[in-house]
Design a protein around this motif. Structure first.
Motif, short mmCIF file in Angstrom:
data_model
loop_
_atom_site.label_atom_id
_atom_site.label_comp_id
_atom_site.label_asym_id
_atom_site.label_seq_id
_atom_site.Cartn_x
_atom_site.Cartn_y
_atom_site.Cartn_z
N UNK A 96 0.81 -1.22 0.00
CA UNK A 96 0.00 0.00 0.00
C UNK A 96 0.84 1.27 0.00
N UNK A 97 2.15 1.13 0.23
CA UNK A 97 2.99 2.33 0.27
C UNK A 97 3.26 2.92 -1.10
N UNK A 98 2.89 2.20 -2.16
CA UNK A 98 3.10 2.68 -3.52
C UNK A 98 1.80 2.54 -4.29
N UNK A 99 1.46 3.55 -5.06
CA UNK A 99 0.18 3.52 -5.76
C UNK A 99 0.10 2.40 -6.79
N UNK A 100 1.26 1.90 -7.23
CA UNK A 100 1.28 0.78 -8.20
C UNK A 100 1.49 -0.56 -7.52
N UNK A 101 1.62 -0.54 -6.19
CA UNK A 101 1.86 -1.79 -5.48
C UNK A 101 3.29 -2.26 -5.59
N UNK A 102 4.24 -1.34 -5.78
CA UNK A 102 5.66 -1.69 -5.90
C UNK A 102 6.43 -0.99 -4.78
N UNK A 103 6.47 -1.56 -3.60
CA UNK A 103 7.11 -0.87 -2.47
C UNK A 103 8.60 -0.67 -2.70
N UNK A 108 10.20 -1.38 2.53
CA UNK A 108 10.46 -2.78 2.88
C UNK A 108 11.40 -2.87 4.08
N UNK A 109 12.41 -2.02 4.10
CA UNK A 109 13.34 -2.04 5.23
C UNK A 109 12.62 -1.70 6.53
N UNK A 110 11.73 -0.73 6.49
CA UNK A 110 10.99 -0.35 7.70
C UNK A 110 10.17 -1.52 8.23
N UNK A 134 3.99 5.89 10.11
CA UNK A 134 5.32 6.23 9.62
C UNK A 134 5.43 6.02 8.11
N UNK A 135 4.81 4.96 7.61
CA UNK A 135 4.90 4.66 6.18
C UNK A 135 3.93 5.47 5.33
#
Length: 213
Positions: A96-103, A108-110, A134-135
């Motif tokens: 969910x952190x990327x609108x295209x679903x590609x974090x 990922x590190x978080x 945070x994300x």
């Protein structure tokens, strides 16, 4: 420039170890890394397989080994309060952190650090809420779009013969596990072994035991 697809699940300590080691393994090479969250449990069910944490003697060894590997390679790693656990909410949050679903790597590190650095309960609601703040996800982690993304990632991994995590895929070749990173680097650096017969010949090796199915 080569593109590496990094199939990962945050429940796997080996995925965290490989994620942390990957920049050093690829130092000096021009590559792009795409992070692809997948549900390890679904990969294992597809194969009728158990994860190492589901086999009691192997579970003990796995935890000892990953603690030693973290110390050895300088990756912070403490066993979480419970393991294994259901990682679905963490996988969805990363997607969910990327609108295209590609974090990206930072997201990922978080999530990896949330699981593997503190020794606390990964699914504690307060900790999860703090991680989500945070994300600042761009999509609803529990919405249908993100749920579909996780299903699609996992289905594509199964179709591509991914059988575990971490798996790094490049040019149709799969490199599985933390200990495959030197082999991956050799391939990316143009080692001639990969153009020889050995890579493909193993698929033609006859089976030497009776088959149950």
């Amino acid at each position: 420039m080569k593109t590496i697809t990094f199939h990962l699940d945050f429940v796997s300590p080996y995925a965290w170890l490989a994620f942390d080691a990957l920049p050093r393994a690829l130092d000096g090479l021009e590559v792009e890394v795409i992070h692809r969250p997948v549900l390890l449990g679904a990969l294992l069910r597809e194969l009728g397989s158990l994860g190492p944490a589901e086999i009691p003697p192997k579970r003990d060894w796995t935890y000892r080994q990953v603690l030693w590997l973290g110390r050895s390679q300088g990756t912070p790693l403490r066993m979480p309060a419970r393991h294994p656990f259901n990682p679905v909410s963490l996988l969805r949050l990363a997607l969910a952190t990327d609108s295209r679903g590609c974090p990206g790597a930072a997201a990922c590190e978080a999530v990896f650090r949330h699981v593997w650095e503190s020794g606390e309960e990964p699914l504690d609601p307060d900790r999860l809420a703090a991680l989500e703040r945070r994300l600042a996800p761009q999509l609803d982690p529990e919405g249908p779009e993100v749920r579909a993304l996780l299903r699609a990632n996992t289905a594509e991994a199964i179709a591509g013969k991914v059988f575990g995590v971490p798996t790094l895929e490049v040019d149709g070749r799969l490199f599985w596990g933390l200990d495959s990173l030197p082999m991956l680097r050799a391939f990316l650096a143009g080692d001639p072994w990969f153009a020889g017969p050995d890579w493909a010949s193993v698929t033609r090796l006859p089976w030497g035991l009776p088959r149950d199915r």
